[in-house]
Enzyme design. Sequence first.
Site, PDB file in Angstrom:
ATOM      1  N   SER A  40      -1.035  -2.744  -3.241  1.00  0.00           N
ATOM      2  CA  SER A  40      -1.411  -4.139  -3.444  1.00  0.00           C
ATOM      3  C   SER A  40      -1.083  -4.613  -4.840  1.00  0.00           C
ATOM      4  O   SER A  40      -0.971  -5.810  -5.081  1.00  0.00           O
ATOM      5  CB  SER A  40      -2.922  -4.308  -3.266  1.00  0.00           C
ATOM      6  OG  SER A  40      -3.348  -3.756  -2.068  1.00  0.00           O
ATOM      7  N   HIS A  76       3.718  -4.996   2.231  1.00  0.00           N
ATOM      8  CA  HIS A  76       2.293  -5.203   1.978  1.00  0.00           C
ATOM      9  C   HIS A  76       1.645  -5.954   3.129  1.00  0.00           C
ATOM     10  O   HIS A  76       1.828  -7.155   3.276  1.00  0.00           O
ATOM     11  CB  HIS A  76       2.111  -5.968   0.649  1.00  0.00           C
ATOM     12  CG  HIS A  76       0.682  -6.134   0.266  1.00  0.00           C
ATOM     13  ND1 HIS A  76       0.129  -7.343  -0.068  1.00  0.00           N
ATOM     14  CD2 HIS A  76      -0.317  -5.228   0.200  1.00  0.00           C
ATOM     15  CE1 HIS A  76      -1.151  -7.179  -0.329  1.00  0.00           C
ATOM     16  NE2 HIS A  76      -1.450  -5.918  -0.182  1.00  0.00           N
ATOM     17  N   GLU A 104       3.972  -9.217   2.911  1.00  0.00           N
ATOM     18  CA  GLU A 104       4.761  -9.461   1.704  1.00  0.00           C
ATOM     19  C   GLU A 104       5.777  -8.321   1.575  1.00  0.00           C
ATOM     20  O   GLU A 104       5.392  -7.158   1.525  1.00  0.00           O
ATOM     21  CB  GLU A 104       3.859  -9.518   0.466  1.00  0.00           C
ATOM     22  CG  GLU A 104       3.010 -10.789   0.411  1.00  0.00           C
ATOM     23  CD  GLU A 104       1.995 -10.789  -0.724  1.00  0.00           C
ATOM     24  OE1 GLU A 104       1.702 -11.866  -1.253  1.00  0.00           O
ATOM     25  OE2 GLU A 104       1.480  -9.715  -1.078  1.00  0.00           O
ATOM     26  N   ASN A 132      -2.579 -11.503  -3.575  1.00  0.00           N
ATOM     27  CA  ASN A 132      -3.605 -10.857  -4.387  1.00  0.00           C
ATOM     28  C   ASN A 132      -3.661 -11.417  -5.799  1.00  0.00           C
ATOM     29  O   ASN A 132      -4.719 -11.460  -6.418  1.00  0.00           O
ATOM     30  CB  ASN A 132      -3.392  -9.338  -4.420  1.00  0.00           C
ATOM     31  CG  ASN A 132      -3.808  -8.699  -3.112  1.00  0.00           C
ATOM     32  OD1 ASN A 132      -4.425  -9.355  -2.273  1.00  0.00           O
ATOM     33  ND2 ASN A 132      -3.477  -7.442  -2.922  1.00  0.00           N
TER      34      ASN A 132
HETATM   35  N1  LIG Z   1      -8.079  -2.501   1.676  1.00  0.00           N
HETATM   36  C1  LIG Z   1      -7.326  -3.569   1.735  1.00  0.00           C
HETATM   37  O1  LIG Z   1      -7.802  -4.667   2.070  1.00  0.00           O
HETATM   38  C2  LIG Z   1      -5.851  -3.464   1.423  1.00  0.00           C
HETATM   39  C3  LIG Z   1      -5.009  -4.506   1.826  1.00  0.00           C
HETATM   40  C4  LIG Z   1      -3.621  -4.383   1.607  1.00  0.00           C
HETATM   41  C5  LIG Z   1      -3.137  -3.251   0.965  1.00  0.00           C
HETATM   42  N2  LIG Z   1      -4.002  -2.257   0.560  1.00  0.00           N
HETATM   43  C6  LIG Z   1      -3.413  -1.084  -0.092  1.00  0.00           C
HETATM   44  O2  LIG Z   1      -3.308  -0.068   0.898  1.00  0.00           O
HETATM   45  C7  LIG Z   1      -3.432   1.212   0.280  1.00  0.00           C
HETATM   46  C8  LIG Z   1      -4.542   1.982   0.977  1.00  0.00           C
HETATM   47  O3  LIG Z   1      -5.771   1.303   0.768  1.00  0.00           O
HETATM   48  P1  LIG Z   1      -7.012   1.478   1.742  1.00  0.00           P
HETATM   49  O4  LIG Z   1      -7.966   0.398   1.416  1.00  0.00           O
HETATM   50  O5  LIG Z   1      -6.546   1.650   3.119  1.00  0.00           O
HETATM   51  O6  LIG Z   1      -7.613   2.870   1.211  1.00  0.00           O
HETATM   52  P2  LIG Z   1      -8.654   3.850   1.918  1.00  0.00           P
HETATM   53  O7  LIG Z   1      -9.382   4.528   0.832  1.00  0.00           O
HETATM   54  O8  LIG Z   1      -9.434   3.124   2.962  1.00  0.00           O
HETATM   55  O9  LIG Z   1      -7.711   4.890   2.697  1.00  0.00           O
HETATM   56  C9  LIG Z   1      -6.838   5.775   2.053  1.00  0.00           C
HETATM   57  C10 LIG Z   1      -6.576   6.957   2.969  1.00  0.00           C
HETATM   58  O10 LIG Z   1      -5.568   7.774   2.382  1.00  0.00           O
HETATM   59  C11 LIG Z   1      -5.878   9.113   2.646  1.00  0.00           C
HETATM   60  N3  LIG Z   1      -5.193  10.007   1.710  1.00  0.00           N
HETATM   61  C12 LIG Z   1      -5.516  10.257   0.427  1.00  0.00           C
HETATM   62  N4  LIG Z   1      -4.629  11.131  -0.099  1.00  0.00           N
HETATM   63  C13 LIG Z   1      -3.728  11.426   0.869  1.00  0.00           C
HETATM   64  C14 LIG Z   1      -2.578  12.276   0.938  1.00  0.00           C
HETATM   65  N5  LIG Z   1      -2.204  12.987  -0.114  1.00  0.00           N
HETATM   66  N6  LIG Z   1      -1.895  12.327   2.091  1.00  0.00           N
HETATM   67  C15 LIG Z   1      -2.281  11.627   3.169  1.00  0.00           C
HETATM   68  N7  LIG Z   1      -3.361  10.806   3.143  1.00  0.00           N
HETATM   69  C16 LIG Z   1      -4.076  10.703   2.016  1.00  0.00           C
HETATM   70  C17 LIG Z   1      -7.385   9.172   2.549  1.00  0.00           C
HETATM   71  O11 LIG Z   1      -7.930  10.275   3.234  1.00  0.00           O
HETATM   72  C18 LIG Z   1      -7.785   7.841   3.187  1.00  0.00           C
HETATM   73  O12 LIG Z   1      -8.024   7.954   4.565  1.00  0.00           O
HETATM   74  C19 LIG Z   1      -3.684   0.970  -1.184  1.00  0.00           C
HETATM   75  O13 LIG Z   1      -2.464   1.036  -1.865  1.00  0.00           O
HETATM   76  C20 LIG Z   1      -4.221  -0.451  -1.185  1.00  0.00           C
HETATM   77  O14 LIG Z   1      -4.014  -1.101  -2.398  1.00  0.00           O
HETATM   78  C21 LIG Z   1      -5.336  -2.352   0.802  1.00  0.00           C
END
Ligand SMILES: NC(=O)c1ccc[n+]([C@@H]2O[C@H](COP(=O)([O-])OP(=O)(O)OC[C@H]3O[C@@H](n4cnc5c(N)ncnc54)[C@H](O)[C@@H]3O)[C@@H](O)[C@H]2O)c1
Length: 611
Positions: free
Chosen positions: A121, A142, A154, A192
């Site tokens: 993000s 994204h 995005e 964002n």
């Molecule tokens: N939460 C949101 O609203 C949102 C929206 C758009 C983008 N994002 C982006 O998406 C990405 C993930 O965010 P999220 O909110 O889903 O996080 P999250 O914490 O909910 O999930 C992350 C997952 O990654 C896994 N993980 C960690 N290390 C790992 C590895 N080495 N190999 C495989 N899996 C692994 C974890 O077990 C976890 O299930 C981030 O870059 C975030 O910025 C988030």
Amino acid sequence: MAREFSTVGVVGLGTMGAGIVEVFARNGIDVVAVEISEPALERGRATLTASTDRAVAKGKLAPADRDALHERVHFAVGLPALHSVDLVIEAVPEHLDLKQRIFAELDRVCRPEAILATNTSSLSVTEISVATTRPNQVIGIHFFNPAPVMKLVEVVRTVVTSPEVVADVEALCARLGKVDVTINDRAGFIANALLFGYLNHAVAMVESHYAAREDIDAAMKLGCGLPMGPLALMDLIGLDTAYEILDTMYRRGGRDRRHAPVPLLKQMVTAGLLGRKSGRGFYTYERPGSPVVVPDGATDAAVADGARAIYAEVGIGSARSELASPAVVTKVGIVGSGTMATGIIEVFAKAGYEVVSVTRGAEKSATVCEAVKTSLNKGVVRGRLTEADRDAALGRIGWSATLDHLADVDLVVEAVVEELSVKKALFASLDEICKPGVVLATTTSSLPVIDVAMATHRPADVVGLHFFNPAPVMPLVEVVRTIRTSPEATATVRAVCAALGKTGVVCGDRSGFIVNALLFPYLNDAVKMLEASYSTADDIDHAMKLGCGYPMGPFELLDVVGLDIALAIQRELYLELREPGFAPAPLLEHLVTAGYLGRKTRRGFRDHSHR
Ligand SMILES: NC(=O)c1ccc[n+]([C@@H]2O[C@H](COP(=O)([O-])OP(=O)(O)OC[C@H]3O[C@@H](n4cnc5c(N)ncnc54)[C@H](O)[C@@H]3O)[C@@H](O)[C@H]2O)c1
């Protein structure tokens, strides 16, 4: 010919990853879904199952299609399972070193022609890409939360991403039924960058006890038509993820203090309050992962029992409710003859209050009376009001040109011109005329309520009552209490709002109250983004509508509100809060100077002359 994507990989099955898996599998693409451990894999599988079951229950997905969708997903622990996919999307936590390590390994295990994408993000896609030997095949894709629902993607290209890869990914987005905007690699991209300053500001309001969480969320939903309030959205995003995004944006985006994560956020993350995914964040949920909010120690007592208790100050996890009894209000004085006064007279009369309207002369009273009649008649024509109700409402209004007729009212609502000297003189007169204990309310949208209160000898009885235009339609009223306002006065106007069928949200006496303070800096930031040529007005509007579910994009809204009004509000916020990031965008100033004020002058950010 666009490249065929028959199998894609998704790394990390958390909030975003599980949703992204669903998006691909729903569109007939095989997915290899990878996690770090068996338990994490199980959680990801459970999230996907719960989501598709919900879709079936809602009739949005046939059971057979759900089963086919699940058959397309192959779950595995560890990145080597991705050896033969055409594209990988990484969705692991928002840490640069973690993402770089994963990309270095993806580079080793994936086929040389595979595209490697990140769902980051806020981190630099460029910095992630240089961890591989194929930075020209690295791109940002994204998605928005929840990925299966939000239409926007995005697409982030770096200076080295190859144009073919960009084109292939754009075609893939279209196949997924998404709308893409393609942009360069900048912290926060479009959505964002415009969203997180606002979210952080809302958290600061909670931290400083400026307003309660429910009130902040209700204000933005009802005042701006947003699909959810900022604190509920923080819980959905995940507070740990939100913290990392803010922290990165602060460091990458010019150290704008508005992106420095509010300390409360860090404390909540440390305490394990991560939002929906952990079952508790700003709100408490039925269980981890559930969207159902349950009452907790901080739940607004007024909401819980609908009765006398009002909740004055709330800290997360502590219920400091202040109990106060509202006074009985049956007769209301309304001073003024403009748009707001006219709407407010109608609202009170329709709700059964006896109303005394005071204007500066019989002629003005006649005009206001006509306007109220016209509006009530419209209600009759549209079937919202019976003729008898209309006549009864009109019969409840008394018309006067002297304040003396306010001697026996229980509440006065002032809606005269937005000039402090005029309002102060009026309140001094009201102080002389009105009986003791009456609540004196001002509808000011920008002046400090305390200045008006101190023009009387009864500042404890003075509140702000900020209606939105048009008052008969808009469901929100901001109840502004000053540092001298009594809990009883606040309780009284809150109860009156409820009797009017409006939601009254209580906040402190600061420039912009809740809605304008959160809304206008975001609009101003959109203008700055346009001015910096990062994107176009159309794409920015698209991003906010399709990525965040906003009813209008910032430029559409600015043209409706009026650029002059937006500039005036933004200047006030800047002057009162001295926040450098609130300085009005020079482009906004120039457009106002040029007379491009929006729809009302047929030209603002867009040309409306032919519409
Ligand atoms: N939460 C949101 O609203 C949102 C929206 C758009 C983008 N994002 C982006 O998406 C990405 C993930 O965010 P999220 O909110 O889903 O996080 P999250 O914490 O909910 O999930 C992350 C997952 O990654 C896994 N993980 C960690 N290390 C790992 C590895 N080495 N190999 C495989 N899996 C692994 C974890 O077990 C976890 O299930 C981030 O870059 C975030 O910025 C988030």
